[in-house]
Design an enzyme around this catalytic site. Structure first.
Site, PDB file in Angstrom:
ATOM      1  N   SER A  65     152.325  43.508  17.390  1.00  0.00           N
ATOM      2  CA  SER A  65     153.240  44.444  18.277  1.00  0.00           C
ATOM      3  C   SER A  65     154.734  45.424  16.910  1.00  0.00           C
ATOM      4  O   SER A  65     155.152  44.502  16.711  1.00  0.00           O
ATOM      5  CB  SER A  65     153.331  44.254  19.817  1.00  0.00           C
ATOM      6  N   LYS A 124     148.104  40.838  24.875  1.00  0.00           N
ATOM      7  CA  LYS A 124     148.492  42.466  23.392  1.00  0.00           C
ATOM      8  C   LYS A 124     148.019  43.280  24.204  1.00  0.00           C
ATOM      9  O   LYS A 124     148.862  44.742  24.734  1.00  0.00           O
ATOM     10  CB  LYS A 124     148.397  42.340  22.007  1.00  0.00           C
ATOM     11  N   HIS A 129     150.343  43.812  27.263  1.00  0.00           N
ATOM     12  CA  HIS A 129     151.615  43.886  27.089  1.00  0.00           C
ATOM     13  C   HIS A 129     151.828  45.629  26.311  1.00  0.00           C
ATOM     14  O   HIS A 129     152.681  46.625  27.598  1.00  0.00           O
ATOM     15  CB  HIS A 129     151.504  43.200  25.371  1.00  0.00           C
ATOM     16  N   ASN A 130     150.242  46.274  26.120  1.00  0.00           N
ATOM     17  CA  ASN A 130     149.983  47.591  26.300  1.00  0.00           C
ATOM     18  C   ASN A 130     149.944  48.895  27.161  1.00  0.00           C
ATOM     19  O   ASN A 130     150.740  49.404  27.772  1.00  0.00           O
ATOM     20  CB  ASN A 130     149.105  47.768  25.160  1.00  0.00           C
ATOM     21  N   GLU A 185     153.488  49.102  28.449  1.00  0.00           N
ATOM     22  CA  GLU A 185     154.249  49.979  27.852  1.00  0.00           C
ATOM     23  C   GLU A 185     153.898  51.269  28.569  1.00  0.00           C
ATOM     24  O   GLU A 185     154.937  52.325  28.799  1.00  0.00           O
ATOM     25  CB  GLU A 185     153.797  50.131  26.249  1.00  0.00           C
ATOM     26  N   ARG A 232     133.400  47.883  57.588  1.00  0.00           N
ATOM     27  CA  ARG A 232     132.665  46.670  56.805  1.00  0.00           C
ATOM     28  C   ARG A 232     131.682  45.797  57.628  1.00  0.00           C
ATOM     29  O   ARG A 232     130.435  46.388  57.486  1.00  0.00           O
ATOM     30  CB  ARG A 232     133.261  46.448  55.353  1.00  0.00           C
TER      31      ARG A 232
END
Ligand code: ATR
Length: 476
Positions: A131, A185, A188-189, A192, A451
Site C-alpha cells: 500500500s 490488504k 485495509h482498502n 480506506e 421465521r
C-alpha cells in the site's frame, strides 16, 4: 545479465514495479529487472540513476538465470490472468525452494489457489499486499506479505528495509500463511473507503449546512490534522480543498464530477464480510455511497422530483463553532467504528483460514507508507497488547473513553442530517451499529419469531435449551 548475480528480481516495469525496483536498488540490493515488452525496461535504465544496481533482462530465461539462489522474483503486473501467466513463466524456469512474490492487488482467494499450486511444485509463493501508491512504492510502502514463514526469512529482511519506517520499526511483518497478506490488504482498502467517505460527509455538511467554501473547509481540516484525527487522508483533504482549478480559478473540488470510481477492493471487503457474517457497515455504506454517486439514471430521475420535506433549520452564527466541533467528533467516532469492524473481519478471516495474524501488528504496519496511515493506529496496537483476546476494539478501555466523549456530538450530527435532508450514510450506519452492538436486547427476537411462523425455521427460548416450533396455522 550475468548469472546468479541479483539479490532479487522484479518483473513488470510499469510505474509500481519500476518504483519498487528503484526502492530496492536505493537500499543497496542488486535488482534484476524485466518487462514483457523491452521498451519499459529500457526506459527505467535511461531515466533513473539507480541503474548501477539494475541488471536488465530482455528474456524470461535470462531474468530467472540472473537471480541468486534461492531465487526471489517479484511480480508487479495486472491482477488476474496476467499474474497467472507470469507466475507460470517464472515457475517453469525455477527450482525447488525458489520464491515468487506477487506484489499486485490480487484477490486473496486467487493467492490461496496459487500458493497451493506452487507448493505442490516445490516452490514458495508469497502474496504481498503493498500500500502507498506510486509514491509509497518508491520511498517506503506498507508491506503485508503472506505465504510460508520459511520464505519470510529470505524476503523479510529486504522488504523490511524498503518499507516505510515509523519510530524505528519497519511497516512490514509476516502476516500469516498463504493469502493472509492479500486479505489484510483488502480490508485495509475497505477501511480506506470508509475513511474517505466520512471525511467527505463532514465536508458536505460544512458546505451545505454552514455554506462554507472549499478553502474555508480546507482550513478546518488543517486544524483537525493537529489533533486525534491526524492522518494522511485528513492532510491531503485539506490540501485538495485549498487547491484552485487552473482553468476556471474556482476551487478545484467544485469542478470535479461527483461520481466516484472504484476498482473493486471495497466491494471485495464487503462481499467477504457478507460470507463471514461480519457487519462491516461503515465500509459497506462507503462502498454503496460510491455506487449511489454513480447511479446516473436514478439520480436524474430523482433530482428535483423527489420531495424533501426537510425542516430547513439554519445553524445560528453563535452555534457554528459548536457544529464544526460536533462534526470533528462524529468523524472520529465513525472512524473508530469502521476500524473496529474492519478488525473484526480480519479476525474472522484468521479464524476461518487458520491464519496466525497478530491484529496489533497490523495496525503497527499501517502507521507509515500506506493511505490510511494515522497517529491513532498506535492505540490499536496498544489495545491488542493490553488484551490479545480483545473481541471488540471499541470495548478496549482507551477507545471506550474516546468514543464516550464523542457520542453526544455524533448523535447531534446524525439527527441534524436526518432532519435537514443531508445524506451521511457512514455517520449514520456506524452510530446505528454502535447502538445495536451495545444493546441488551435486539429486535432479532421478532425476526426469529417471524421465521418460525412462515418457514418453520424454529426458534430458541431465553429460558430453555434446544429448538422449538409453534404450529402457527392453528392459531390463525
Ligand atoms: P499501467 O500500470 O502503466 O497502466 P498496465 O497496462 O496496467 O500498465 O500493465 C502493467 C504491467 O503488466 C506492464 O508491465 C505490462 O507489460 P507490458 O509493458 O509488456 O504491457 C504487464 N503485463 C500485462 N499483461 C501481461 C501479461 N499477460 N504478461 C506479462 N506482462 C503483462
Amino acid at each position: 545479465a550475468p548469472a546468479n548475480s541479483a539479490d532479487i528480481g522484479v518483473t513488470g516495469m510499469a510505474v509500481m514495479g519500476s518504483n519498487l525496483a528503484r526502492n530496492l536498488a536505493r537500499n543497496g540490493f542488486k535488482v534484476a529487472i524485466h518487462n514483457r515488452s523491452v521498451g519499459r525496461t529500457e526506459k527505467v535504465i535511461e531515466n533513473h540513476s539507480e541503474d548501477g544496481q539494475f541488471l536488465p533482462s530482455e528474456s524470461m530465461d535470462d531474468f530467472v538465470a540472473s537471480l541468486q539462489k534461492p531465487r526471489v522474483a517479484i511480480i508487479m503486473v495486472q491482477a488476474g490472468a496476467a499474474t497467472d501467466a507470469v507466475i507460470e513463466e517464472l515457475a517453469s524456469r525455477m527450482d525447488e525452494g525458489d520464491i515468487i512474490v506477487d506484489c499486485g492487488n490480487a484477490l486473496f482467494t486467487d493467492t490461496r489457489r496459487r500458493e497451493a499450486d506452487l507448493r505442490e511444485r516445490g516452490l514458495h509463493f508469497v502474496g504481498a499486499g503493498v500500500s502507498g501508491g506510486e509514491e509509497g512504492a518508491l520511498n517506503g510502502p506498507s508491506i503485508m506479505p503472506g505465504g510460508p514463514v520459511e520464505s519470510y526469512k529470505r524476503v523479510g529482511p529486504m522488504f523490511e528495509k524498503i518499507a516505510a519506517q515509523v519510530d524505528g520499526d519497519p511497516c512490514c511483518t509476516h502476516v500469516g500463511a498463504d493469502g493472509a497478506g492479500h486479505f489484510v490488504k483488502m480490508v485495509h482498502n475497505g477501511i480506506e473507503y470508509a475513511d474517505m467517505q466520512v471525511i467527505s460527509e463532514a465536508y458536505d455538511m460544512m458546505n451545505k449546512a454552514l455554506g462554507m467554501s472549499a478553502p474555508e473547509i480546507g482550513e478546518v481540516f488543517e486544524e483537525w490534522n493537529k489533533g486525534e484525527l491526524e492522518s494522511f487522508l485528513i492532510e491531503i483533504t485539506a490540501e485538495v480543498l485549498k487547491h484552485k482549478d487552473n482553468v476556471t480559478g474556482k476551487p478545484f473540488v467544485d469542478i470535479v464530477q461527483d461520481r466516484a470510481a472504484q476498482k473493486g477492493t471495497g466491494a471485495w471487503t464487503v462481499q467477504t464480510a457478507l460470507d463471514f457474517g461480519v457487519p462491516v457497515t461503515g465500509i459497506a455504506e462507503a462502498t454503496f455511497a460510491r455506487s449511489t454517486s454513480g447511479s446516473v439514471k436514478q439520480r436524474e430521475a430523482a433530482i428535483g422530483v423527489l420531495p424533501a420535506e426537510t425542516q430547513d433549520q439554519t445553524v445560528e452564527d453563535r452555534d457554528r463553532q459548536q457544529f464544526i466541533e460536533d462534526l470533528q467528533k462524529a468523524l472520529y467516532a465513525a472512524k473508530l467504528v469502521s476500524y473496529s469492524q474492519g478488525f473484526d473481519e480480519i479476525a474472522a478471516g484468521a479464524e476461518h483460514y487458520e491464519w496466525d495474524i497478530n491484529l496489533g501488528d497490523m495496525a503497527k504496519i499501517w502507521r507509515g507508507g500506506c493511505i490510511i496511515r494515522a497517529r491513532f493506529l498506535n492505540h490499536i496496537t496498544e489495545a491488542y497488547k493490553r488484551n490479545p483476546d480483545l473481541h471488540l476494539l471499541l470495548a478496549d478501555e482507551y477507545f471506550r473513553g474516546e468514543i464516550a466523549s464523542c457520542i453526544p456530538a455524533w448523535r447531534r450530527v446524525v439527527a441534524y442530517a436526518a432532519a435537514n435532508g443531508f445524506s451521511v450514510p457512514v455517520f449514520t450506519s456506524t452510530l446505528s451499529y454502535y447502538d445495536a452492538v451495545r444493546s441488551e436486547r435486539l429486535p432479532a427476537a421478532l425476526v426469529q419469531a417471524q421465521r418460525d411462523f412462515f418457514g418453520a425455521h424454529t426458534y430458541r427460548r431465553v429460558d430453555a435449551d434446544g429448538s422449538f416450533h409453534v404450529e402457527w396455522t392453528g392459531d390463525r
